[in-house]
Design a protein around this motif. Sequence first.
Motif, PDB file in Angstrom:
ATOM      1  N   PHE A  93      -4.855  -5.814  -3.416  1.00 47.58           N
ATOM      2  CA  PHE A  93      -5.386  -4.891  -2.619  1.00 47.58           C
ATOM      3  C   PHE A  93      -6.266  -3.748  -2.908  1.00 47.58           C
ATOM      4  CE2 PHE A  93      -5.350  -1.668   0.588  1.00 47.58           C
ATOM      5  CZ  PHE A  93      -6.365  -2.117   1.905  1.00 47.58           C
ATOM      6  N   TRP A  95       0.789  -5.930   6.983  1.00 45.98           N
ATOM      7  CA  TRP A  95      -0.539  -6.396   6.172  1.00 45.98           C
ATOM      8  C   TRP A  95      -1.478  -6.943   7.153  1.00 45.98           C
ATOM      9  CZ3 TRP A  95      -2.249  -5.409   1.615  1.00 45.98           C
ATOM     10  CH2 TRP A  95      -1.497  -5.013   0.408  1.00 45.98           C
ATOM     11  N   TRP A 128       2.913   1.244   8.382  1.00 42.99           N
ATOM     12  CA  TRP A 128       3.063   1.475   6.912  1.00 42.99           C
ATOM     13  C   TRP A 128       4.288   2.468   6.328  1.00 42.99           C
ATOM     14  CZ3 TRP A 128       1.817  -1.805   2.965  1.00 42.99           C
ATOM     15  CH2 TRP A 128       1.157  -2.802   3.212  1.00 42.99           C
ATOM     16  N   PHE A 129       4.023   3.593   7.014  1.00 45.19           N
ATOM     17  CA  PHE A 129       4.767   4.931   6.534  1.00 45.19           C
ATOM     18  C   PHE A 129       5.408   5.583   7.573  1.00 45.19           C
ATOM     19  CE2 PHE A 129       0.651   4.500   4.203  1.00 45.19           C
ATOM     20  CZ  PHE A 129       0.965   4.086   3.125  1.00 45.19           C
ATOM     21  N   LYS A 137      11.033  -7.691   5.883  1.00 41.37           N
ATOM     22  CA  LYS A 137      10.138  -8.207   5.130  1.00 41.37           C
ATOM     23  C   LYS A 137       9.014  -8.606   6.316  1.00 41.37           C
ATOM     24  CE  LYS A 137      10.298 -12.066   1.892  1.00 41.37           C
ATOM     25  NZ  LYS A 137      10.946 -13.147   1.519  1.00 41.37           N
ATOM     26  N   GLN A 182       5.340  -8.363  -2.480  1.00 38.38           N
ATOM     27  CA  GLN A 182       4.730  -7.191  -1.884  1.00 38.38           C
ATOM     28  C   GLN A 182       3.727  -6.433  -2.973  1.00 38.38           C
ATOM     29  OE1 GLN A 182       3.959  -5.925   1.122  1.00 38.38           O
ATOM     30  NE2 GLN A 182       5.520  -7.533   2.124  1.00 38.38           N
ATOM     31  N   PHE A 216      -3.570   4.633   0.826  1.00 37.52           N
ATOM     32  CA  PHE A 216      -3.996   5.102   2.161  1.00 37.52           C
ATOM     33  C   PHE A 216      -4.877   6.317   2.387  1.00 37.52           C
ATOM     34  CE2 PHE A 216      -3.007   6.531   6.743  1.00 37.52           C
ATOM     35  CZ  PHE A 216      -3.331   5.277   7.462  1.00 37.52           C
ATOM     36  N   TYR A 237     -13.704   5.392   3.903  1.00 34.71           N
ATOM     37  CA  TYR A 237     -14.095   5.153   5.207  1.00 34.71           C
ATOM     38  C   TYR A 237     -15.067   6.368   5.648  1.00 34.71           C
ATOM     39  CZ  TYR A 237     -14.610   4.169   9.988  1.00 34.71           C
ATOM     40  OH  TYR A 237     -15.266   3.936  11.249  1.00 34.71           O
ATOM     41  N   MET A 249       1.005  -1.304   0.052  1.00 34.03           N
ATOM     42  CA  MET A 249       0.088   0.010   0.098  1.00 34.03           C
ATOM     43  C   MET A 249       1.029   1.525   0.098  1.00 34.03           C
ATOM     44  SD  MET A 249      -2.932   1.142   2.710  1.00 34.03           S
ATOM     45  CE  MET A 249      -2.048   1.394   4.232  1.00 34.03           C
ATOM     46  N   LEU A 300      -6.180   3.809  12.565  1.00 30.66           N
ATOM     47  CA  LEU A 300      -5.505   4.612  11.360  1.00 30.66           C
ATOM     48  C   LEU A 300      -4.113   5.066  11.596  1.00 30.66           C
ATOM     49  CD1 LEU A 300      -8.472   6.794   9.726  1.00 30.66           C
ATOM     50  CD2 LEU A 300      -7.326   4.380   8.804  1.00 30.66           C
ATOM     51  N   VAL A 341     -22.045   4.145  14.560  1.00 29.92           N
ATOM     52  CA  VAL A 341     -21.019   4.832  13.760  1.00 29.92           C
ATOM     53  C   VAL A 341     -20.041   5.975  14.346  1.00 29.92           C
ATOM     54  CG1 VAL A 341     -20.822   6.451  11.752  1.00 29.92           C
ATOM     55  CG2 VAL A 341     -22.584   4.862  11.766  1.00 29.92           C
ATOM     56  N   LEU A 348      -3.354  -4.090   8.199  1.00 29.62           N
ATOM     57  CA  LEU A 348      -4.442  -3.694   7.367  1.00 29.62           C
ATOM     58  C   LEU A 348      -5.490  -4.583   6.966  1.00 29.62           C
ATOM     59  CD1 LEU A 348      -4.646  -1.054   5.407  1.00 29.62           C
ATOM     60  CD2 LEU A 348      -3.437  -2.527   3.519  1.00 29.62           C
ATOM     61  N   SER A 360     -19.111   6.257   6.372  1.00 23.96           N
ATOM     62  CA  SER A 360     -19.428   6.390   7.445  1.00 23.96           C
ATOM     63  C   SER A 360     -20.767   7.488   7.402  1.00 23.96           C
ATOM     64  CB  SER A 360     -18.632   7.166   8.765  1.00 23.96           C
ATOM     65  OG  SER A 360     -17.666   6.299   8.877  1.00 23.96           O
ATOM     66  N   ALA A 390      -1.911   1.986  11.890  1.00 26.81           N
ATOM     67  CA  ALA A 390      -1.791   1.556  10.400  1.00 26.81           C
ATOM     68  C   ALA A 390      -0.736   2.393   9.769  1.00 26.81           C
ATOM     69  CB  ALA A 390      -2.969   1.651   9.557  1.00 26.81           C
ATOM     70  N   TYR A 391      -0.828   3.873   9.939  1.00 25.65           N
ATOM     71  CA  TYR A 391       0.044   4.889   9.366  1.00 25.65           C
ATOM     72  C   TYR A 391       1.444   4.579   9.662  1.00 25.65           C
ATOM     73  CZ  TYR A 391       2.220   8.904   7.562  1.00 25.65           C
ATOM     74  OH  TYR A 391       2.887   9.859   6.934  1.00 25.65           O
ATOM     75  N   LYS A 412       6.784  -5.695   7.015  1.00 25.74           N
ATOM     76  CA  LYS A 412       5.872  -5.552   5.696  1.00 25.74           C
ATOM     77  C   LYS A 412       4.666  -6.612   6.158  1.00 25.74           C
ATOM     78  CE  LYS A 412       6.164  -2.524   2.535  1.00 25.74           C
ATOM     79  NZ  LYS A 412       6.018  -1.428   3.325  1.00 25.74           N
ATOM     80  N   TYR A 413       4.975  -7.814   6.596  1.00 19.98           N
ATOM     81  CA  TYR A 413       4.063  -8.606   6.644  1.00 19.98           C
ATOM     82  C   TYR A 413       3.026  -8.530   7.940  1.00 19.98           C
ATOM     83  CZ  TYR A 413       5.443 -12.063   3.000  1.00 19.98           C
ATOM     84  OH  TYR A 413       5.982 -12.723   1.950  1.00 19.98           O
ATOM     85  N   LEU A 442     -24.768   7.018   8.184  1.00 19.46           N
ATOM     86  CA  LEU A 442     -25.241   8.049   9.166  1.00 19.46           C
ATOM     87  C   LEU A 442     -26.678   8.725   8.558  1.00 19.46           C
ATOM     88  CD1 LEU A 442     -22.818   9.774  11.512  1.00 19.46           C
ATOM     89  CD2 LEU A 442     -24.635   8.627  12.086  1.00 19.46           C
ATOM     90  N   GLY A 460     -17.559   4.033  16.571  1.00 19.66           N
ATOM     91  CA  GLY A 460     -16.899   3.251  15.353  1.00 19.66           C
ATOM     92  C   GLY A 460     -15.835   4.155  14.594  1.00 19.66           C
ATOM     93  N   VAL A 461     -16.275   5.248  14.234  1.00 20.52           N
ATOM     94  CA  VAL A 461     -15.404   6.512  13.655  1.00 20.52           C
ATOM     95  C   VAL A 461     -14.093   6.770  14.757  1.00 20.52           C
ATOM     96  CG1 VAL A 461     -15.081   8.684  12.718  1.00 20.52           C
ATOM     97  CG2 VAL A 461     -16.881   7.176  12.082  1.00 20.52           C
ATOM     98  N   THR A 518     -11.763   3.968  14.862  1.00 23.57           N
ATOM     99  CA  THR A 518     -10.916   3.964  13.936  1.00 23.57           C
ATOM    100  C   THR A 518      -9.976   4.877  13.784  1.00 23.57           C
ATOM    101  OG1 THR A 518     -13.035   3.095  12.558  1.00 23.57           O
ATOM    102  CG2 THR A 518     -11.156   3.952  11.131  1.00 23.57           C
ATOM    103  N   LYS A 574       0.946   5.498   0.082  1.00 24.21           N
ATOM    104  CA  LYS A 574       0.225   6.778   0.566  1.00 24.21           C
ATOM    105  C   LYS A 574      -1.008   7.275  -0.132  1.00 24.21           C
ATOM    106  CE  LYS A 574       3.963   8.857   3.573  1.00 24.21           C
ATOM    107  NZ  LYS A 574       4.870   9.660   3.653  1.00 24.21           N
ATOM    108  N   MET A 600       0.668  -8.017  -3.843  1.00 18.41           N
ATOM    109  CA  MET A 600      -0.322  -7.952  -2.841  1.00 18.41           C
ATOM    110  C   MET A 600      -0.995  -6.383  -2.717  1.00 18.41           C
ATOM    111  SD  MET A 600       1.646  -9.943   0.397  1.00 18.41           S
ATOM    112  CE  MET A 600       0.818  -9.264   1.515  1.00 18.41           C
TER     113      MET A 600
END
Lengths: 301, 238
Positions: free
Chosen positions: A191, B176, B151-152, B169, A184, A6, A13, A1, B144, B133, B179, A17, B147-148, B172-173, A21, B136-137, B140, A3, A187
């Motif tokens: 994805f 995933w 990933w980065f 490696k 990668q 992302f 998302y 993935m 996020l 919601v 994510l 939402s 995840a950020y 990275k896995y 709503l 949930g938001v 999230t 940026k 994937m």
Amino acid sequence: MNKFTFTYLIFVYALFSIFTLNGDIGMGSQVIGSLVLIFIFGIPHGAIDNIIYLSSNKITRLRFYLIYLVTIIVYCIFWWLVPIISLVIFLLLSSYHFGESQLVDYYFAFKKRIIYLFWGFALLSTLIFYNNNELLSLSNQFIDTQVFSQVFNILIFKYIFYSSNAIIISMLIFENYKLSISNQQLMNEIFLLILIHITFYLFPIIISFTLYFIFLHSIKVLKQEFDYLKSLQSDLNLFKFIKLLYPHTLLSIIFLAIFLLLMNFGYINISVFLFSIIGISVITLPHAIIMTNFYNEINVK
Amino acid sequence: MEPIAPDNYVAFTFFIGYIAMLAASVFFFVERGSVDNKWKMSLLVSALITGIAAVHYYYMRDYWLATESSPTFFRYVDWILTVPLMCVEFYLLTKLAGAKKSLLWKLILASTWMLVCGYIGEAFSDGTTGHSVTWGVLSTIGYLYIAYTVWFGEVAQLAEKSNSEAIKKGVKYLAWFVLVGWSIYPIGYMCMEGGWLSSVMAPESIDVWYNIADAINKIGFGLVVYSIAIAESNKKLA
């Protein structure tokens, strides 16, 4: 993935939402939201075609504009003479262009242009397949676009949808087997395709297309263009880049406003839907050609 | 004890989950002896994650059989212990490349935020979409951030800086897993009353999704860490 994906994921998302709503988002809000994003990112991504092309080709500015405009006029005439064929050409052209911008970083073992085309087929057929009813009702709403329902036929697109998705995934797996793309990267691509399917399935056609067009295409191309120009002009920064983008962006918006006014006062007798399709397609043709040239250039570099 | 119906998938996944977590835990404990010293802590954490989950699954399985209702409380107690431990794994992996304690705390804070918001959303649900919601938001946002980061952000950058291909490696896995694997949980969350999927999936399917996600993420997470540890230990021996 990466940026871009992302950012796309976050927007999908957030919109999901809001949809959950509210139950729905009105057509007016959809169009306004999409137009704002297209004006900010969509139009600018093609607004420096002249700079991109002239930076690597020995051709005068006048000649460039002349060829660019003649291409647009010829395609307009095509639309006037053979609208269905013009629409099909537009779909093919867009497919290739989207596929190319998505997969340009890979060195494929198989013919890359065929892979680009199938990636684009998968993208557009998924958009049309999941939103076919909406697209047909939009086409049938105006007399001058009713003929398009022949092209947007669900039976045709069902076939293209299944086959193109199956083919592009097979091609990517084959490229992975040939070591052209890593596990990668494979994937990442799969994805992204799944994410695109989810988006196009969940949202109305205008939002679906805008999300893809802005976050996965336009912003990505803008970044590629920025990097390329930066390699030629080391003092280039974001501000200077925006200054390069805005003359033609502004010009495009002014032209668009004039056309909409002329349509509003009855001087141009076509529907907004047909105008949008023709407008986008005639701009896409020279832009796609220039981008192919640009990608060849950066690949050589 | 009443017999379990063959189509009782919730009970089935609770049983499978319990046994799988227990087996994974034993495996990570035993294999701890096969890796280099600097990897022992990572394997211990992997074993703890599945071990804690196994104990909770044991209770959740009984709770489900006795009440036929979702063991939300036990579920979140399990997660509040195990998810921060998964963040510890990220820290331990990148520690060798210079990760600071602050990274660990940021990840733990984000995961706690994610779980507390999720718990409020689920346990105090009034059955409305607005409640589901909103929480949930909020939840999230924590997700996020994690995840950020993997990933980065810091984790990705540290992994890139490390000289080990196995760590690059492996991270990275694990990214995933965060994510894709962690995104199975919202499917379960959305099955509850007022959730987006409540009209198409029965509320009890919430546990099937959670059990599947737990099995994939906790055991899978541990196995990735184990494979990195083995690869790095073998490299040292060679």
